[in-house]
Scaffold this motif. Sequence first.
Motif, PDB file in Angstrom:
ATOM      1  N   VAL A 177      -9.252  31.674   7.088  1.00 39.40           N
ATOM      2  CA  VAL A 177      -9.969  30.461   7.452  1.00 39.40           C
ATOM      3  C   VAL A 177      -9.070  29.239   7.281  1.00 39.40           C
ATOM      4  O   VAL A 177      -9.009  28.348   8.148  1.00 39.40           O
ATOM      5  N   TRP A 178      -8.365  29.193   6.158  1.00 37.18           N
ATOM      6  CA  TRP A 178      -7.488  28.047   5.866  1.00 37.18           C
ATOM      7  C   TRP A 178      -6.395  27.893   6.932  1.00 37.18           C
ATOM      8  O   TRP A 178      -6.137  26.793   7.421  1.00 37.18           O
ATOM      9  N   LEU A 179      -5.766  28.997   7.301  1.00 34.76           N
ATOM     10  CA  LEU A 179      -4.703  28.932   8.311  1.00 34.76           C
ATOM     11  C   LEU A 179      -5.268  28.644   9.701  1.00 34.76           C
ATOM     12  O   LEU A 179      -4.640  27.942  10.504  1.00 34.76           O
ATOM     13  N   ALA A 180      -6.461  29.190   9.995  1.00 31.56           N
ATOM     14  CA  ALA A 180      -7.069  28.971  11.317  1.00 31.56           C
ATOM     15  C   ALA A 180      -7.409  27.493  11.524  1.00 31.56           C
ATOM     16  O   ALA A 180      -7.295  26.969  12.641  1.00 31.56           O
ATOM     17  N   ILE A 181      -7.808  26.800  10.457  1.00 33.14           N
ATOM     18  CA  ILE A 181      -8.107  25.364  10.559  1.00 33.14           C
ATOM     19  C   ILE A 181      -6.861  24.605  10.999  1.00 33.14           C
ATOM     20  O   ILE A 181      -6.911  23.760  11.903  1.00 33.14           O
ATOM     21  N   TYR A 182      -5.747  24.897  10.362  1.00 33.91           N
ATOM     22  CA  TYR A 182      -4.485  24.211  10.695  1.00 33.91           C
ATOM     23  C   TYR A 182      -4.068  24.498  12.138  1.00 33.91           C
ATOM     24  O   TYR A 182      -3.727  23.577  12.899  1.00 33.91           O
ATOM     25  N   LEU A 183      -4.101  25.777  12.515  1.00 32.69           N
ATOM     26  CA  LEU A 183      -3.630  26.145  13.851  1.00 32.69           C
ATOM     27  C   LEU A 183      -4.554  25.631  14.951  1.00 32.69           C
ATOM     28  O   LEU A 183      -4.094  25.297  16.045  1.00 32.69           O
ATOM     29  N   THR A 184      -5.854  25.551  14.669  1.00 31.46           N
ATOM     30  CA  THR A 184      -6.786  24.993  15.661  1.00 31.46           C
ATOM     31  C   THR A 184      -6.487  23.518  15.902  1.00 31.46           C
ATOM     32  O   THR A 184      -6.412  23.064  17.051  1.00 31.46           O
ATOM     33  N   LEU A 185      -6.289  22.754  14.819  1.00 32.84           N
ATOM     34  CA  LEU A 185      -5.958  21.328  14.949  1.00 32.84           C
ATOM     35  C   LEU A 185      -4.597  21.134  15.615  1.00 32.84           C
ATOM     36  O   LEU A 185      -4.424  20.221  16.435  1.00 32.84           O
ATOM     37  N   LEU A 186      -3.649  21.997  15.286  1.00 31.72           N
ATOM     38  CA  LEU A 186      -2.319  21.899  15.878  1.00 31.72           C
ATOM     39  C   LEU A 186      -2.372  22.118  17.385  1.00 31.72           C
ATOM     40  O   LEU A 186      -1.818  21.329  18.162  1.00 31.72           O
ATOM     41  N   ASN A 187      -3.049  23.166  17.800  1.00 31.78           N
ATOM     42  CA  ASN A 187      -3.112  23.471  19.232  1.00 31.78           C
ATOM     43  C   ASN A 187      -3.977  22.467  19.991  1.00 31.78           C
ATOM     44  O   ASN A 187      -3.673  22.139  21.143  1.00 31.78           O
ATOM     45  N   PHE A 188      -5.024  21.997  19.379  1.00 30.26           N
ATOM     46  CA  PHE A 188      -5.846  20.969  20.010  1.00 30.26           C
ATOM     47  C   PHE A 188      -5.017  19.714  20.270  1.00 30.26           C
ATOM     48  O   PHE A 188      -5.058  19.134  21.368  1.00 30.26           O
ATOM     49  N   THR A 189      -4.236  19.297  19.275  1.00 33.18           N
ATOM     50  CA  THR A 189      -3.393  18.111  19.428  1.00 33.18           C
ATOM     51  C   THR A 189      -2.309  18.326  20.475  1.00 33.18           C
ATOM     52  O   THR A 189      -2.057  17.454  21.318  1.00 33.18           O
ATOM     53  N   PHE A 190      -1.696  19.495  20.448  1.00 26.51           N
ATOM     54  CA  PHE A 190      -0.588  19.761  21.373  1.00 26.51           C
ATOM     55  C   PHE A 190      -1.063  19.829  22.822  1.00 26.51           C
ATOM     56  O   PHE A 190      -0.518  19.154  23.700  1.00 26.51           O
ATOM     57  N   PHE A 191      -2.095  20.632  23.080  1.00 21.41           N
ATOM     58  CA  PHE A 191      -2.524  20.854  24.467  1.00 21.41           C
ATOM     59  C   PHE A 191      -3.315  19.683  25.047  1.00 21.41           C
ATOM     60  O   PHE A 191      -3.265  19.453  26.259  1.00 21.41           O
ATOM     61  N   GLU A 192      -4.036  18.953  24.211  1.00 21.62           N
ATOM     62  CA  GLU A 192      -4.890  17.887  24.728  1.00 21.62           C
ATOM     63  C   GLU A 192      -4.232  16.507  24.712  1.00 21.62           C
ATOM     64  O   GLU A 192      -4.666  15.616  25.446  1.00 21.62           O
ATOM     65  N   TYR A 193      -3.188  16.330  23.900  1.00 25.26           N
ATOM     66  CA  TYR A 193      -2.575  15.005  23.811  1.00 25.26           C
ATOM     67  C   TYR A 193      -1.073  15.022  24.079  1.00 25.26           C
ATOM     68  O   TYR A 193      -0.573  14.250  24.899  1.00 25.26           O
ATOM     69  N   VAL A 194      -0.367  15.909  23.395  1.00 24.42           N
ATOM     70  CA  VAL A 194       1.093  15.930  23.541  1.00 24.42           C
ATOM     71  C   VAL A 194       1.505  16.404  24.930  1.00 24.42           C
ATOM     72  O   VAL A 194       2.328  15.767  25.600  1.00 24.42           O
TER      73      VAL A 194
END
Length: 351
Positions: A44-61
């Motif tokens: 759960v802890w790692l999934a939170i980080y990776l979800t936020l990372l991918n959301f930021t990368f694909f939707e903004y970066v």
Amino acid sequence: MSISIDLNRLKFYIWVGVAYFLLWLIIDTANSSASFLPIFINSVWLAIYLTLLNFTFFEYVLPWLRKKRRYLLVTIILSIVTVWMLLMFCTVGLFAWRGIGLLLRLYTALQSFSSMEKGMTYFAPHGIFSVFFFGLVRHAYNYSKLKQASQQLLIEKQQAELNYLKSQTNPHFLFNTLNNIYSLARDKSDLAPESILRLSKLLRFMLYETSGDYIAIEQELRIINDYIALEKLRYDESLRINYNYDVEDMKQAVPPLILVPLVENAFKHGVSETRGMPFVDIHLSVKQRQLSFIVKNSTEATTAENGIKENIGLSNLRRQLELQYKEYHLSVKHQDSMFIATLNINLGSHV
């Protein structure tokens, strides 16, 4: 500069994150001898980080990176830097996130690493795979949404075209009827008042009964009967009309005025142009959702070279059938001094 967050897109990434969490939980559980609870919490802890990372990368970066720039070299350099930073977040960042979890006692150290490099090497496949996982699911989701939007646009376009065809059919039908009344009024016929009364019934039907997509077939038969009665006022006893039907269920639904154009065509372009003994034969059969409508009328003999030129009523009818039914057949032909229009529809094949 403020950054707006699309909550619907964020919800989508959360659901993808849940799917990714379950996938990785299965993998970690199968490859570890530790108890299930710490594995579950770690995932759960790692999934939170990776979800936020991918959301930021694909939707903004990624959208920012795709912006058109004056120099191609700038875009290439930014792309290289972005890929490098993404790799860092998938390795160093993920390992650092693990360390934060350890400090907060939200993460259990199930593996020990002799160096930071070995720890990052261990977590690198986890982070990099998440980018591919989120990217593929995002691509499939966007494609599905685009396809749905295209289909909806096509449906709206076809509905607009169908409404336009109906708006053409109604005035065309009424203009022809008014011409009939004009002929009676010009001849000072005593039948003119009756024809106006019948026209009022047709107008009432047009205004209140044809706004929907479908009507009961008994209503369509009634309007045909009223139209025939109105047409008969123009002719003497020489006109022979045979109108019959065999319908097993009068409540079956059909598009309003779908049959009228063939009847109207028989009078306007057939009987009115016949020098001899004019006639109109109309037969409707509806059995087991199969509609068969045959209209025969007298006409002047034509040569094969002339062919059959469809008027606006028949052309509009053909297009309406194409938009509303998958299984139908409309044919028109000359046979000696007779014009035959045949319409077959599978009423269960409506779009």
